[in-house]
Design an enzyme around this catalytic site. Structure first.
Site, mmCIF file in Angstrom:
data_model
loop_
_atom_site.group_PDB
_atom_site.id
_atom_site.type_symbol
_atom_site.label_atom_id
_atom_site.label_comp_id
_atom_site.label_asym_id
_atom_site.label_seq_id
_atom_site.Cartn_x
_atom_site.Cartn_y
_atom_site.Cartn_z
ATOM 1 N N HIS A 11 0.805 -1.138 0.032
ATOM 2 C CA HIS A 11 0.062 0.070 0.016
ATOM 3 C C HIS A 11 0.882 1.281 -0.004
ATOM 4 O O HIS A 11 2.320 1.174 0.421
ATOM 5 C CB HIS A 11 -0.764 0.111 1.309
ATOM 6 C CG HIS A 11 -2.021 -1.045 1.283
ATOM 7 N ND1 HIS A 11 -2.900 -0.964 0.332
ATOM 8 C CD2 HIS A 11 -2.237 -2.037 2.128
ATOM 9 C CE1 HIS A 11 -3.730 -2.128 0.600
ATOM 10 N NE2 HIS A 11 -3.485 -2.669 1.533
ATOM 11 N N CYS A 43 -0.405 2.366 -4.313
ATOM 12 C CA CYS A 43 -1.272 3.595 -4.433
ATOM 13 C C CYS A 43 -0.337 4.904 -4.508
ATOM 14 O O CYS A 43 0.787 4.917 -3.676
ATOM 15 C CB CYS A 43 -2.068 3.623 -3.207
ATOM 16 S SG CYS A 43 -3.067 2.279 -2.990
#
Length: 441
Positions: free
Chosen positions: A248, A291
């Site tokens: 992430h 991300c």
């Protein structure tokens, strides 16, 4: 003492040896599987892995297997399946079954059953030219990396980065899949992330890199791992390196499993010309699957008509500095020839899974069996195009394929959502990987 392999299995390996030597990926997982079955000893495993190229490791293994007893063939098949090389397992078992059928016809009577051996469903014969790579329908489909030809190498090697060391370089894959629910309660598990790191391990092993995969590291552990990787003395004799970071993230940073951030600028700095002198003037490849913001790309309807393009932004020139000298190298009386200076950071290329300021949506952009869109397309493009395409153009192809994809989640906000990858580059030459070609000089 071990007796030899069954004759039909020896014949099968012999008939398929050319295909196996070119397509077989002999890595630590495959060797460990054969060691666990007591097919290979520790000394044999070390001898195989000491070979410098993937093809030489394959030949060494294929020379040893026929001498390792009647279980060696079925154990080898199991190892192929465990390392997602089912197409090679199908190839050799089909060949073995054909040899069995020929023997039955010649003898006109059924032979006694062979010693216990794993059975496989009969499938039609496959040729090297028309090989089908039919893995599980939801699993990644991996054709072999196509080899570079000698003529292509000779036509490009002078104007591109040197790429003939064996192995080509070291590769590091850091993949965070499971996060600490106490320290990072907002970070969900990255289901399918384990598929991505396995895909990367396989493709870069086939491209002749020594790949190390580290999974589920805290931010500090990632930092320590990267620092150790940068200092490895093997970089001195190798022509490139690869770093893949999967987690992430937010713009400019990725999360450790403890919810702490590792800044990407620190990662690039660790490999710059000042901090990693062993890789000066050598290409350094980075691939970031993470991300980069909070905005999901819902896509825009295309308007009919001619394509519209925007002019590239003007180059920002460094003005007024041409006449500035370097006092250290122009002092009178210093007769030594000044050393060539390098910029702080150069010879890097980095592929990002998403644009700056956009977020990859887990539900839409990553399949639990196929992995993420970006890694899927990167894997496919490297396998099919690295033989004659430099890396920047490969990443353009990845961009095009990502642009064409849409999320499928009817009834949710993620239905028909989009993603767009991008890359940055400070490469100074064309970067060809010249897969499976080893110059003789």
């Amino acid at each position: 003492m071990l007796c030899g392999m069954l004759e039909r299995d020896k014949q099968s390996l012999r008939k398929c040896s050319l295909v196996l030597s070119k397509q077989l990926v002999v890595d630590e997982l495959l060797i460990q599987s054969l060691q666990a079955d007591n097919i290979l000893t520790e000394n044999m495993a070390e001898t195989i892995m000491a070979e410098q190229t993937s093809q030489k490791r394959s030949w060494r293994l294929l020379l040893l297997l026929p001498k390792r007893g009647p279980r060696a063939f079925s154990s080898f098949c199991s190892a192929l399946r465990e390392t997602e090389q089912q197409h090679l397992c199908d190839l050799i078992t089909q060949s073995s079954e054909e040899d069995d059928n020929e023997t039955l016809v010649d003898r006109t009577v059924r032979s006694p059953p062979h010693p216990t051996q794993e059975e496989f469903p009969a499938k039609r014969a496959r040729t090297h030219e028309s090989m089908e790579f039919s893995l599980d329908a939801d699993s990644p489909i991996n054709p072999p990396v196509l080899p570079c030809t000698p003529d292509f190498y000779l036509s490009r090697c002078q104007q591109s980065y040197r790429m003939k060391s064996a192995p080509r370089g070291l590769a590091l894959v850091i993949s965070n899949v499971t996060f600490d629910s106490g320290a990072a309660p907002d970070l969900d598990p990255r289901k399918g992330g384990e598929v991505d790191d396995e895909v990367l391990r396989k493709v870069f092993t086939e491209l002749d890199y020594l790949v190390s995969v580290r999974r589920d590291l805290t931010a500090q552990d990632m930092r320590t791992c990267i620092e150790t990787f940068c200092r490895q003395s093997e970089h001195r004799t190798m022509d490139s390196c690869v770093v893949c970071l999967l987690s992430h993230g937010v713009e400019g940073a990725i999360y450790g499993t403890d919810g702490q951030l590792l800044q990407l600028d620190w990662v690039f700095e660790a490999f710059d010309n000042a901090h990693c002198p062993l890789l000066q003037n050598k290409p350094k490849m980075f691939f970031i699957q993470a991300c980069r913001g909070d905005e999901m790309d819902c896509g825009v309807e295309q308007i009919d008509g001619p394509a519209r393009t925007l002019s590239p932004s003007c180059e920002q020139r460094d003005a007024g500095r041409e006449g500035e000298g370097d006092a250290d190298t122009t002092q009178s009386g210093d007769l030594r020839r000044p050393r060539i200076k390098l910029p702080q950071r150069s010879d890097m290329i980095c592929g990002f899974a998403s644009l700056k300021g956009q977020k990859i949506c887990t539900a839409a952009m990553r399949n639990t069996k196929r992995g993420s869109w970006f890694i899927q397309e990167l894997n496919s493009a490297l396998r099919l195009c690295a033989r004659d395409t430099h890396l920047a153009d490969i990443l353009v192809q990845v961009n095009r394929r990502i642009k064409e994809r849409e999320g499928y989640a009817p009834g949710t906000a993620h239905h028909r959502c989009k993603e767009m990858s991008e890359f940055t580059s400070s490469l100074c030459k064309d970067l060809f990987l010249f897969p499976k070609y080893q110059p003789q000089y």
